[in-house]
Write a protein that holds these residues in place. Structure first.
Motif, PDB file in Angstrom:
ATOM      1  N   ILE A 115     -15.290  13.912  -3.913  1.00  0.00           N
ATOM      2  CA  ILE A 115     -16.696  13.734  -4.278  1.00  0.00           C
ATOM      3  C   ILE A 115     -16.852  13.755  -5.799  1.00  0.00           C
ATOM      4  O   ILE A 115     -17.805  14.305  -6.344  1.00  0.00           O
ATOM      5  CB  ILE A 115     -17.584  14.796  -3.600  1.00  0.00           C
ATOM      6  CG1 ILE A 115     -17.054  16.215  -3.809  1.00  0.00           C
ATOM      7  CG2 ILE A 115     -17.693  14.515  -2.112  1.00  0.00           C
ATOM      8  CD1 ILE A 115     -17.959  17.295  -3.223  1.00  0.00           C
ATOM      9  N   ASN A 160     -17.769  15.449 -12.741  1.00  0.00           N
ATOM     10  CA  ASN A 160     -19.127  15.869 -12.445  1.00  0.00           C
ATOM     11  C   ASN A 160     -19.719  16.552 -13.676  1.00  0.00           C
ATOM     12  O   ASN A 160     -19.341  16.219 -14.800  1.00  0.00           O
ATOM     13  CB  ASN A 160     -19.129  16.763 -11.194  1.00  0.00           C
ATOM     14  CG  ASN A 160     -19.088  15.930  -9.919  1.00  0.00           C
ATOM     15  OD1 ASN A 160     -20.041  15.221  -9.605  1.00  0.00           O
ATOM     16  ND2 ASN A 160     -17.983  16.011  -9.175  1.00  0.00           N
ATOM     17  N   ASN A 215     -20.390  12.545  -8.968  1.00  0.00           N
ATOM     18  CA  ASN A 215     -21.605  12.557  -8.159  1.00  0.00           C
ATOM     19  C   ASN A 215     -22.712  13.442  -8.726  1.00  0.00           C
ATOM     20  O   ASN A 215     -23.598  13.866  -7.987  1.00  0.00           O
ATOM     21  CB  ASN A 215     -21.263  13.010  -6.732  1.00  0.00           C
ATOM     22  CG  ASN A 215     -20.962  11.841  -5.818  1.00  0.00           C
ATOM     23  OD1 ASN A 215     -21.834  11.058  -5.476  1.00  0.00           O
ATOM     24  ND2 ASN A 215     -19.702  11.714  -5.420  1.00  0.00           N
ATOM     25  N   ASN A 216     -22.655  13.716 -10.020  1.00  0.00           N
ATOM     26  CA  ASN A 216     -23.693  14.506 -10.694  1.00  0.00           C
ATOM     27  C   ASN A 216     -23.862  15.892 -10.078  1.00  0.00           C
ATOM     28  O   ASN A 216     -24.971  16.425  -9.985  1.00  0.00           O
ATOM     29  CB  ASN A 216     -25.028  13.758 -10.700  1.00  0.00           C
ATOM     30  CG  ASN A 216     -24.978  12.489 -11.524  1.00  0.00           C
ATOM     31  OD1 ASN A 216     -24.413  12.466 -12.615  1.00  0.00           O
ATOM     32  ND2 ASN A 216     -25.550  11.412 -11.012  1.00  0.00           N
ATOM     33  N   VAL A 254     -25.126  11.434   3.120  1.00  0.00           N
ATOM     34  CA  VAL A 254     -24.209  12.573   2.976  1.00  0.00           C
ATOM     35  C   VAL A 254     -24.559  13.677   3.970  1.00  0.00           C
ATOM     36  O   VAL A 254     -23.670  14.375   4.480  1.00  0.00           O
ATOM     37  CB  VAL A 254     -24.192  13.098   1.521  1.00  0.00           C
ATOM     38  CG1 VAL A 254     -25.468  13.820   1.173  1.00  0.00           C
ATOM     39  CG2 VAL A 254     -23.005  14.022   1.302  1.00  0.00           C
ATOM     40  N   GLY A 270     -16.632   9.229  -3.945  1.00  0.00           N
ATOM     41  CA  GLY A 270     -16.989   9.480  -5.326  1.00  0.00           C
ATOM     42  C   GLY A 270     -17.946   8.413  -5.841  1.00  0.00           C
ATOM     43  O   GLY A 270     -18.077   7.329  -5.279  1.00  0.00           O
ATOM     44  N   GLU A 271     -18.624   8.752  -6.935  1.00  0.00           N
ATOM     45  CA  GLU A 271     -19.505   7.809  -7.611  1.00  0.00           C
ATOM     46  C   GLU A 271     -20.579   7.240  -6.682  1.00  0.00           C
ATOM     47  O   GLU A 271     -20.823   6.037  -6.629  1.00  0.00           O
ATOM     48  CB  GLU A 271     -18.717   6.656  -8.261  1.00  0.00           C
ATOM     49  CG  GLU A 271     -17.872   7.054  -9.444  1.00  0.00           C
ATOM     50  CD  GLU A 271     -16.563   7.736  -9.038  1.00  0.00           C
ATOM     51  OE1 GLU A 271     -15.944   7.280  -8.061  1.00  0.00           O
ATOM     52  OE2 GLU A 271     -16.188   8.721  -9.681  1.00  0.00           O
ATOM     53  N   ASN A 272     -21.228   8.118  -5.924  1.00  0.00           N
ATOM     54  CA  ASN A 272     -22.414   7.755  -5.160  1.00  0.00           C
ATOM     55  C   ASN A 272     -23.591   8.573  -5.690  1.00  0.00           C
ATOM     56  O   ASN A 272     -23.713   8.722  -6.894  1.00  0.00           O
ATOM     57  CB  ASN A 272     -22.155   7.961  -3.657  1.00  0.00           C
ATOM     58  CG  ASN A 272     -21.379   6.800  -3.046  1.00  0.00           C
ATOM     59  OD1 ASN A 272     -21.931   5.726  -2.806  1.00  0.00           O
ATOM     60  ND2 ASN A 272     -20.089   7.005  -2.788  1.00  0.00           N
ATOM     61  N   HIS A 273     -24.434   9.084  -4.822  1.00  0.00           N
ATOM     62  CA  HIS A 273     -25.629   9.807  -5.282  1.00  0.00           C
ATOM     63  C   HIS A 273     -25.769  11.138  -4.533  1.00  0.00           C
ATOM     64  O   HIS A 273     -26.840  11.463  -4.030  1.00  0.00           O
ATOM     65  CB  HIS A 273     -26.873   8.944  -5.067  1.00  0.00           C
ATOM     66  CG  HIS A 273     -26.770   7.570  -5.637  1.00  0.00           C
ATOM     67  ND1 HIS A 273     -26.744   7.324  -7.002  1.00  0.00           N
ATOM     68  CD2 HIS A 273     -26.647   6.354  -5.049  1.00  0.00           C
ATOM     69  CE1 HIS A 273     -26.624   6.023  -7.213  1.00  0.00           C
ATOM     70  NE2 HIS A 273     -26.558   5.415  -6.056  1.00  0.00           N
ATOM     71  N   LEU A 274     -24.690  11.917  -4.499  1.00  0.00           N
ATOM     72  CA  LEU A 274     -24.708  13.151  -3.719  1.00  0.00           C
ATOM     73  C   LEU A 274     -25.506  14.258  -4.392  1.00  0.00           C
ATOM     74  O   LEU A 274     -26.380  14.861  -3.784  1.00  0.00           O
ATOM     75  CB  LEU A 274     -23.277  13.627  -3.452  1.00  0.00           C
ATOM     76  CG  LEU A 274     -22.562  13.051  -2.237  1.00  0.00           C
ATOM     77  CD1 LEU A 274     -22.343  11.552  -2.372  1.00  0.00           C
ATOM     78  CD2 LEU A 274     -21.224  13.749  -2.036  1.00  0.00           C
ATOM     79  N   GLN A 284     -16.298   5.027  -2.144  1.00  0.00           N
ATOM     80  CA  GLN A 284     -16.760   5.304  -3.499  1.00  0.00           C
ATOM     81  C   GLN A 284     -17.466   4.095  -4.099  1.00  0.00           C
ATOM     82  O   GLN A 284     -17.232   2.951  -3.721  1.00  0.00           O
ATOM     83  CB  GLN A 284     -15.606   5.766  -4.403  1.00  0.00           C
ATOM     84  CG  GLN A 284     -14.578   4.721  -4.743  1.00  0.00           C
ATOM     85  CD  GLN A 284     -13.389   4.746  -3.819  1.00  0.00           C
ATOM     86  OE1 GLN A 284     -13.534   4.923  -2.619  1.00  0.00           O
ATOM     87  NE2 GLN A 284     -12.197   4.553  -4.374  1.00  0.00           N
ATOM     88  N   ASN A 285     -18.344   4.408  -5.048  1.00  0.00           N
ATOM     89  CA  ASN A 285     -19.099   3.369  -5.756  1.00  0.00           C
ATOM     90  C   ASN A 285     -19.895   2.490  -4.806  1.00  0.00           C
ATOM     91  O   ASN A 285     -19.870   1.265  -4.871  1.00  0.00           O
ATOM     92  CB  ASN A 285     -18.172   2.508  -6.627  1.00  0.00           C
ATOM     93  CG  ASN A 285     -17.627   3.258  -7.816  1.00  0.00           C
ATOM     94  OD1 ASN A 285     -16.501   3.745  -7.768  1.00  0.00           O
ATOM     95  ND2 ASN A 285     -18.407   3.383  -8.868  1.00  0.00           N
TER      96      ASN A 285
END
Length: 297
Positions: free
Chosen positions: A172, A205, A175-176, A122, A143-147, A113-114
């Motif tokens: 996850i 999210n 991750n928006n 991914v 978590g807190e990546n760019h998925l 994460q992060n």
């Protein structure tokens, strides 16, 4: 020197369950490479927790650690915590290759994460999950990546193939992921091919009522895995989403052992009254866990 200290780690005398906290130092890629010798020695203790978060480790260090995982000598239950570093797609791809090699230890916990993992990373991890070679009880925490929704769709496709390891934990959060990604994951849950005791964490999210309704439809399908842990905390689920979840719980089709985490949404008194009605219906699954911390009750 770090190398000298690490020699003690593979002396064969360290206790099982050892937690080695090295967070917030300056280990970097070079130090991560030094750890490979210890991890591949075959003498590290079982259930070793190696906390390497906030250590300026990038793709080069991640690739070295991934090579250690494919040695076949890493201890069972290894926790490799690489949160808050600078690992991007290349590092994630290296870990994906390791995870699908069939040589990673059972119960591997990989904390990513992060970091800076995007679509390519991914996608590679999703393909690894779909390979059928991942270790049982694998925990993938990124978590807190760019998925985003694209990453959620890739993971949903992997889950729906029926080859993911039992007791998979897929974290996850942050991750928006929107209703679109939640819908894709709901379809996977309703496919009947997800692994038993799956843990799916979608907290923090951007899931609203539409996504909650899709997930509720999956829960009511009768095809979700036993022991499912579904975390949709800290999203933006309101009355319509809550009502759909209530109807799912009262349908009599939710899996036994279900844990549904609804913390930090916008559920008020009407929502909790509806949930109480579902609980009183006599149709909720045995072993149900329901968390409603920090709502608007």
């Amino acid at each position: 020197k770090l190398e000298d200290a690490l020699e003690k780690l593979y002396s064969g005398n360290c206790p099982s369950g050892l937690k080695l906290g090295l967070r917030g130092n300056n280990i970097g890629d070079e130090g991560a490479q030094a750890l490979v010798v210890a991890l591949t020695s075959g003498k590290c203790p079982s259930e070793l927790q190696l906390i390497l978060s906030e250590n300026h480790i990038g793709d080069e260090g991640a690739q070295a650690l991934a090579e250690a995982l494919v040695s076949g000598n890493c201890p069972k239950g290894l926790q490799l915590n690489l949160a808050w570093n600078y690992i991007g797609d290349a590092g994630a791809q290296a870990f994906a290759e390791a995870v699908k090699s069939g040589k990673c230890p059972s119960g591997l916990q990989l904390y990513l994460q992060n970091n800076e993992i995007g679509d390519e990373g991914v996608q590679a991890l999703a393909k690894a999950l779909a390979s059928g070679n991942c270790p049982p009880k694998l925990q993938l925490i990124f978590g807190e990546n760019h998925l985003g929704d694209t990453g959620a769709q890739a993971l949903a496709d992997a889950l729906a193939l029926g080859k993911c390891p039992s007791e998979l934990q897929l974290i996850i959060s942050g991750n928006n992921i929107t209703d679109t990604g939640a819908g894709a994951l709901a379809d996977a849950l309703a496919s009947g091919k997800c692994p038993s005791r799956l843990e799916l964490d979608l907290g923090e999210n951007i899931i609203e009522d539409e996504g909650a309704q899709a997930l509720a439809g999956a829960l009511a399908s009768g095809k979700c895995p036993l022991g499912l842990y579904l975390d949709i905390s800290a999203n933006n689920i309101r009355n319509k989403g809550t009502q759909a979840l209530v109807e799912a719980l009262a349908s009599g089709n939710c899996p036994s052992g279900l844990e549904l985490i609804l913390d930090r949404n916008s559920i008020g008194d009407n929502g909790v009254q509806a949930l109480a009605g579902a609980l009183a219906s006599g149709h909720c699954p045995s072993g149900l866990g329901l968390d409603l911390i920090e709502n608007e009750i």
